[in-house]
Scaffold this motif. Structure first.
Motif, PDB file in Angstrom:
ATOM      1  N   ALA A 557       0.829  -1.207   0.000  1.00  0.00           N
ATOM      2  CA  ALA A 557       0.000   0.000   0.000  1.00  0.00           C
ATOM      3  C   ALA A 557       0.862   1.256   0.000  1.00  0.00           C
ATOM      4  O   ALA A 557       0.530   2.246  -0.666  1.00  0.00           O
ATOM      5  CB  ALA A 557      -0.916  -0.008   1.227  1.00  0.00           C
ATOM      6  N   MET A 558       1.976   1.236   0.710  1.00  0.00           N
ATOM      7  CA  MET A 558       2.885   2.388   0.725  1.00  0.00           C
ATOM      8  C   MET A 558       3.468   2.631  -0.659  1.00  0.00           C
ATOM      9  O   MET A 558       3.646   3.772  -1.081  1.00  0.00           O
ATOM     10  CB  MET A 558       3.997   2.155   1.743  1.00  0.00           C
ATOM     11  N   ALA A 559       3.758   1.546  -1.385  1.00  0.00           N
ATOM     12  CA  ALA A 559       4.294   1.702  -2.735  1.00  0.00           C
ATOM     13  C   ALA A 559       3.267   2.353  -3.653  1.00  0.00           C
ATOM     14  O   ALA A 559       3.607   3.170  -4.509  1.00  0.00           O
ATOM     15  CB  ALA A 559       4.711   0.340  -3.283  1.00  0.00           C
ATOM     16  N   ARG A 560       1.976   2.011  -3.443  1.00  0.00           N
ATOM     17  CA  ARG A 560       0.929   2.589  -4.295  1.00  0.00           C
ATOM     18  C   ARG A 560       0.617   4.040  -3.920  1.00  0.00           C
ATOM     19  O   ARG A 560       0.091   4.789  -4.731  1.00  0.00           O
ATOM     20  CB  ARG A 560      -0.349   1.739  -4.185  1.00  0.00           C
ATOM     21  N   SER A 561       0.933   4.422  -2.672  1.00  0.00           N
ATOM     22  CA  SER A 561       0.582   5.772  -2.195  1.00  0.00           C
ATOM     23  C   SER A 561       1.824   6.634  -1.979  1.00  0.00           C
ATOM     24  O   SER A 561       1.896   7.408  -1.034  1.00  0.00           O
ATOM     25  CB  SER A 561      -0.210   5.658  -0.876  1.00  0.00           C
ATOM     26  N   ALA A 562       2.803   6.446  -2.857  1.00  0.00           N
ATOM     27  CA  ALA A 562       4.093   7.118  -2.657  1.00  0.00           C
ATOM     28  C   ALA A 562       3.981   8.630  -2.631  1.00  0.00           C
ATOM     29  O   ALA A 562       4.792   9.320  -2.005  1.00  0.00           O
ATOM     30  CB  ALA A 562       5.074   6.669  -3.741  1.00  0.00           C
ATOM     31  N   SER A 563       2.971   9.206  -3.311  1.00  0.00           N
ATOM     32  CA  SER A 563       2.855  10.666  -3.374  1.00  0.00           C
ATOM     33  C   SER A 563       1.930  11.232  -2.298  1.00  0.00           C
ATOM     34  O   SER A 563       1.818  12.448  -2.151  1.00  0.00           O
ATOM     35  CB  SER A 563       2.337  11.084  -4.762  1.00  0.00           C
ATOM     36  N   ASP A 564       1.242  10.398  -1.549  1.00  0.00           N
ATOM     37  CA  ASP A 564       0.308  10.849  -0.506  1.00  0.00           C
ATOM     38  C   ASP A 564       1.035  10.812   0.840  1.00  0.00           C
ATOM     39  O   ASP A 564       1.025   9.792   1.545  1.00  0.00           O
ATOM     40  CB  ASP A 564      -0.918   9.932  -0.486  1.00  0.00           C
ATOM     41  N   TYR A 565       1.677  11.915   1.195  1.00  0.00           N
ATOM     42  CA  TYR A 565       2.526  11.930   2.377  1.00  0.00           C
ATOM     43  C   TYR A 565       1.728  11.746   3.665  1.00  0.00           C
ATOM     44  O   TYR A 565       2.229  11.138   4.626  1.00  0.00           O
ATOM     45  CB  TYR A 565       3.338  13.226   2.427  1.00  0.00           C
ATOM     46  N   GLY A 566       0.517  12.251   3.707  1.00  0.00           N
ATOM     47  CA  GLY A 566      -0.297  12.059   4.900  1.00  0.00           C
ATOM     48  C   GLY A 566      -0.618  10.597   5.132  1.00  0.00           C
ATOM     49  O   GLY A 566      -0.495  10.086   6.259  1.00  0.00           O
ATOM     50  N   ARG A 567      -1.023   9.922   4.058  1.00  0.00           N
ATOM     51  CA  ARG A 567      -1.345   8.499   4.179  1.00  0.00           C
ATOM     52  C   ARG A 567      -0.093   7.691   4.503  1.00  0.00           C
ATOM     53  O   ARG A 567      -0.149   6.729   5.284  1.00  0.00           O
ATOM     54  CB  ARG A 567      -1.982   8.004   2.866  1.00  0.00           C
ATOM     55  N   LEU A 568       1.051   8.084   3.914  1.00  0.00           N
ATOM     56  CA  LEU A 568       2.305   7.378   4.191  1.00  0.00           C
ATOM     57  C   LEU A 568       2.659   7.464   5.668  1.00  0.00           C
ATOM     58  O   LEU A 568       3.124   6.490   6.274  1.00  0.00           O
ATOM     59  CB  LEU A 568       3.444   7.963   3.346  1.00  0.00           C
ATOM     60  N   ALA A 569       2.438   8.639   6.266  1.00  0.00           N
ATOM     61  CA  ALA A 569       2.742   8.803   7.689  1.00  0.00           C
ATOM     62  C   ALA A 569       1.864   7.890   8.539  1.00  0.00           C
ATOM     63  O   ALA A 569       2.315   7.284   9.515  1.00  0.00           O
ATOM     64  CB  ALA A 569       2.559  10.259   8.098  1.00  0.00           C
ATOM     65  N   GLU A 570       0.573   7.791   8.162  1.00  0.00           N
ATOM     66  CA  GLU A 570      -0.337   6.911   8.902  1.00  0.00           C
ATOM     67  C   GLU A 570       0.113   5.454   8.802  1.00  0.00           C
ATOM     68  O   GLU A 570       0.137   4.720   9.801  1.00  0.00           O
ATOM     69  CB  GLU A 570      -1.764   7.059   8.351  1.00  0.00           C
ATOM     70  N   MET A 571       0.459   5.041   7.580  1.00  0.00           N
ATOM     71  CA  MET A 571       0.864   3.643   7.395  1.00  0.00           C
ATOM     72  C   MET A 571       2.193   3.350   8.071  1.00  0.00           C
ATOM     73  O   MET A 571       2.422   2.240   8.569  1.00  0.00           O
ATOM     74  CB  MET A 571       0.926   3.314   5.892  1.00  0.00           C
ATOM     75  N   ASP A 572       3.083   4.365   8.109  1.00  0.00           N
ATOM     76  CA  ASP A 572       4.351   4.175   8.809  1.00  0.00           C
ATOM     77  C   ASP A 572       4.115   3.944  10.297  1.00  0.00           C
ATOM     78  O   ASP A 572       4.775   3.105  10.934  1.00  0.00           O
ATOM     79  CB  ASP A 572       5.242   5.403   8.596  1.00  0.00           C
ATOM     80  N   ALA A 573       3.152   4.672  10.863  1.00  0.00           N
ATOM     81  CA  ALA A 573       2.813   4.472  12.276  1.00  0.00           C
ATOM     82  C   ALA A 573       2.247   3.066  12.501  1.00  0.00           C
ATOM     83  O   ALA A 573       2.546   2.409  13.511  1.00  0.00           O
ATOM     84  CB  ALA A 573       1.802   5.530  12.722  1.00  0.00           C
ATOM     85  N   GLU A 574       1.427   2.602  11.556  1.00  0.00           N
ATOM     86  CA  GLU A 574       0.886   1.241  11.659  1.00  0.00           C
ATOM     87  C   GLU A 574       2.007   0.209  11.600  1.00  0.00           C
ATOM     88  O   GLU A 574       1.986  -0.799  12.327  1.00  0.00           O
ATOM     89  CB  GLU A 574      -0.117   0.988  10.530  1.00  0.00           C
ATOM     90  N   LEU A 575       2.987   0.452  10.720  1.00  0.00           N
ATOM     91  CA  LEU A 575       4.119  -0.472  10.627  1.00  0.00           C
ATOM     92  C   LEU A 575       4.896  -0.545  11.934  1.00  0.00           C
ATOM     93  O   LEU A 575       5.313  -1.622  12.371  1.00  0.00           O
ATOM     94  CB  LEU A 575       5.056  -0.041   9.482  1.00  0.00           C
ATOM     95  N   LYS A 576       5.114   0.624  12.565  1.00  0.00           N
ATOM     96  CA  LYS A 576       5.845   0.638  13.837  1.00  0.00           C
ATOM     97  C   LYS A 576       5.075  -0.122  14.911  1.00  0.00           C
ATOM     98  O   LYS A 576       5.664  -0.830  15.738  1.00  0.00           O
ATOM     99  CB  LYS A 576       6.105   2.077  14.272  1.00  0.00           C
ATOM    100  N   ASP A 577       3.745   0.020  14.890  1.00  0.00           N
ATOM    101  CA  ASP A 577       2.932  -0.712  15.863  1.00  0.00           C
ATOM    102  C   ASP A 577       3.038  -2.218  15.624  1.00  0.00           C
ATOM    103  O   ASP A 577       3.158  -3.014  16.573  1.00  0.00           O
ATOM    104  CB  ASP A 577       1.479  -0.260  15.750  1.00  0.00           C
ATOM    105  N   LEU A 578       3.012  -2.635  14.352  1.00  0.00           N
ATOM    106  CA  LEU A 578       3.163  -4.047  14.031  1.00  0.00           C
ATOM    107  C   LEU A 578       4.537  -4.564  14.450  1.00  0.00           C
ATOM    108  O   LEU A 578       4.669  -5.688  14.940  1.00  0.00           O
ATOM    109  CB  LEU A 578       2.958  -4.277  12.527  1.00  0.00           C
ATOM    110  N   ALA A 579       5.565  -3.728  14.240  1.00  0.00           N
ATOM    111  CA  ALA A 579       6.918  -4.134  14.644  1.00  0.00           C
ATOM    112  C   ALA A 579       6.994  -4.353  16.150  1.00  0.00           C
ATOM    113  O   ALA A 579       7.642  -5.279  16.632  1.00  0.00           O
ATOM    114  CB  ALA A 579       7.936  -3.075  14.209  1.00  0.00           C
ATOM    115  N   SER A 580       6.303  -3.489  16.910  1.00  0.00           N
ATOM    116  CA  SER A 580       6.274  -3.642  18.364  1.00  0.00           C
ATOM    117  C   SER A 580       5.559  -4.939  18.753  1.00  0.00           C
ATOM    118  O   SER A 580       6.007  -5.679  19.638  1.00  0.00           O
ATOM    119  CB  SER A 580       5.580  -2.431  18.999  1.00  0.00           C
ATOM    120  N   GLN A 581       4.428  -5.208  18.065  1.00  0.00           N
ATOM    121  CA  GLN A 581       3.710  -6.456  18.337  1.00  0.00           C
ATOM    122  C   GLN A 581       4.581  -7.668  18.010  1.00  0.00           C
ATOM    123  O   GLN A 581       4.613  -8.637  18.767  1.00  0.00           O
ATOM    124  CB  GLN A 581       2.430  -6.513  17.508  1.00  0.00           C
TER     125      GLN A 581
END
Length: 598
Positions: A557-581
């Motif tokens: 999804a991040m690859a498809r939304s490379a130009s949407d910086y707001g969405r990228l920030a949200e997905m990056d936060a989700e990734l960090k949460d998954l990494a913690s889990q």
């Protein structure tokens, strides 16, 4: 103590000398790894040192009474003898059975081979392991090993590295397995152009030293190398600089490593792969598979569900005979499952490199067989001609016009890999692609695969190559599933060790003369504990697999939304949460495994 000396040694087969005026020595305690291109003289060098080949010029001297153990690429075992006679010699059964060291060697190398079996009935891999066990059981001042990891799985290679590191004898080893080199050697010899260049340290140190030489020698370098040369010039200007030279070397090395970009741009490659492949590559749905066909041979998969997504780079790990090649053949549609479904994406363009060499016309020339598939190919952002790729994989100059019938096994393997890449696939299934390839060719192949966008499934016992070109590992652990390994090969070895310990405990008998209560209760309690532990481990593994799938979905999804910086920030936060889990679940899994093992 000096063990072997070579003084001005020369040897040639044909007009080109393999070794030209070489002088070097081996001392007790030396642990030397030998590297170099195929055909440059590695085997010749170790054969001279072992005393099995005589030089054409110069002198090879052994210290008096030197005991040398040799495992060559071709063994000298009598086919009519039994494995026990070859490996154990004249030792009585009570002698070797009471020796823990011998039992350990037999268990790790010959656990699946009967000692009463005739050598002539063994496969090539079984003969190889028998020859290795014979040498390791003996007492030697110097052990010489030529490609000892051939036919060994990852688990056996890890054991062999630990065993050799614990021995007191000197070691001289030729291998293309770079992880093994780093694990066992403290010095490296490179055989090239008739000379032997010596480096301190194992493979990693050798690579760094060669890179430093190359940087200094090149006249045109990129910005990082220019800065490095300026720092060196500053160091030479005065005594105060010279006093801090050692610290500078450490700092400079750290800076160079810190500036080094990752080998692959994962997000970019996933984006390319998604565009070419679509969302579906392979979906296994409740698949049951036996290695020998429906209901025949060992069970490989048992109602297994698993997804191979666009851009996935997976290493498939398991002991020999666990069914890794069968899984690749299933994906290649070469075998059918007993039950369940294998859903293949409509845009999949498959290339499957099996362990068997494909039939090629022995009268055709190398370049012709590649150009008949395609004259140009796009790898990453660069276009390559067939000739350029051939050169990268070791076919330089006139070698591109060799007749295929004159190629060695390693050269045929390289040609086979290149023909597959030239067909522009978007899914690669590679079964032991590193067989017979030298380190230089492996480096080039790794570089090509770094820029190749697509789904890659790799089976390899070459741990360095496996960890270098893949991003995740899955394992066949004998439970009928594809188990995700967040910790890679290290986790696989830990889980295999824990599983072996569990099996050993489950097979223990009760103490002699047990009470009726002990006889009835102890086995039941042990079996219950084992079932509960395995159930909890399975639950944690499924949780890790789900987290891995969520991470893969987010990356796509991040690859498809490379130009949407707001969405990228949200997905990056989700990734960090998954990494913690993931970290929390991994810790829980490790604690449980350690309790079971202890």
């Amino acid at each position: 103590m000096n063990l072997v000396n070579l003084e001005s040694v020369s040897l040639a087969y044909g007009p080109k000398p393999l070794l030209d005026d070489v002088s070097l020595g081996i001392e007790s305690g030396d642990r030397i790894g030998v590297v170099g291109r195929n055909g440059d003289g590695k085997t010749t060098l170790v054969s001279l040192i072992a005393g099995t080949v005589a030089p054409h010029g110069g002198r090879v001297t052994h210290t008096r009474g030197l005991r040398v153990g040799v495992v060559a690429q071709a063994d000298d075992m009598e086919p009519g003898l039994t494995v026990g006679e070859v490996v154990l010699g004249e030792r009585a059964e009570h002698e070797w059975a009471g020796d823990q060291g011998i039992r350990e060697i037999l268990g790790n190398l010959l656990g699946d081979i009967e000692l009463q079996a005739r050598v002539g009935e063994l496969s090539g891999g079984e003969r190889r392991r028998s020859a290795l066990a014979r040498v390791l059981i003996g007492e030697h001042d110097l052990i010489v090993l030529d490609e000892p990891t051939n036919h060994l799985d990852i688990e056996a290679i890890a054991w062999l590295a630990g065993h050799l590191a614990a021995r007191r004898s000197a070691l001289l080893v030729v291998t293309h397995d770079r992880w093994f080199l780093d694990a066992v050697s403290t010095r490296t010899w490179e055989v090239v152009d008739g000379a032997v260049h010596r480096y301190e340290g194992g493979y990693a140190a050798y690579v760094l030293a060669k890179a430093e030489r190359a940087r200094i020698a090149q006249a045109t370098e990129d910005r990082r190398q220019n800065l490095m040369r300026k720092e060196i010039a500053w160091l030479r200007r005065g005594p105060p600089a010279r006093t801090s030279k050692p610290k500078f070397r450490i700092d400079a090395a750290q800076a160079l490593i810190a500036d080094e970009p990752p080998p692959r741009n994962t997000v970019e490659l996933v984006s390319f792969a998604s565009a070419r492949l679509g969302k579906t590559v392979y979906d296994l749905d409740e698949v049951t598979l036996h290695a020998g066909g429906p209901g025949q041979g060992p069970l490989v998969l048992d109602r297994c569900t698993f997804q191979f997504g666009p851009g996935d780079r997976l290493g498939l790990i398991g002991v020999n005979g666990s069914g890794k090649s069968s899984v690749l053949r299933l994906l290649a549609d070469a075998v059918r499952p007993d039950s369940g479904r294998v859903v293949r994406g409509r845009t999949v363009r498959l290339a499957h490199l099996s362990q068997e060499l494909a039939e090629l016309d022995p009268n055709r020339r190398v370049l012709e067989t590649v150009e008949e598939i395609r004259a140009f190919i796009q790898v990453g952002k660069r276009e390559w001609t067939a000739s350029q790729l051939l050169e990268r994989l070791g076919f330089r100059g006139e070698a591109q016009w060799k007749v295929i019938g004159d190629l060695s096994g390693g050269e045929r393997r390289r040609l086979q890999v290149l023909r597959l890449l030239m067909d522009d696939p978007n899914v690669l299934l590679l079964d032991e692609p590193t067989n017979d390839l030298d380190i230089e060719t492996l480096n080039e192949l790794e570089d090509l695969l770094d820029a190749w966008p697509g789904t890659l499934v790799l089976v390899s016992h070459d741990r360095y190559f496996l960890e270098r070109v893949t991003d995740r590992c899955v394992a066949l652990l004998g439970d009928g599933r594809l188990s995700l390994l967040p910790g890679g090969v290290d986790e696989y070895l830990q889980r295999r060790s824990a599983g072996t310990a569990l099996t050993a405990r489950a097979s223990l008998t009760t103490p002699s003369a047990p009470t009726p209560q002990q006889t009835a209760a102890a086995p039941e309690r042990s079996a219950k504990e084992l079932r509960e532990a395995q159930k909890e481990l399975s639950r944690l593994e499924r949780r890790l697999e789900r987290i891995g799938e969520q991470e893969a979905t987010l990356h796509a999804a991040m690859a498809r939304s490379a130009s949407d910086y707001g969405r990228l920030a949200e997905m990056d936060a989700e990734l960090k949460d998954l990494a913690s889990q993931r970290q929390s679940v991994e810790v829980e899994w490790m604690e449980l495994a350690e309790r079971l093992e202890g």
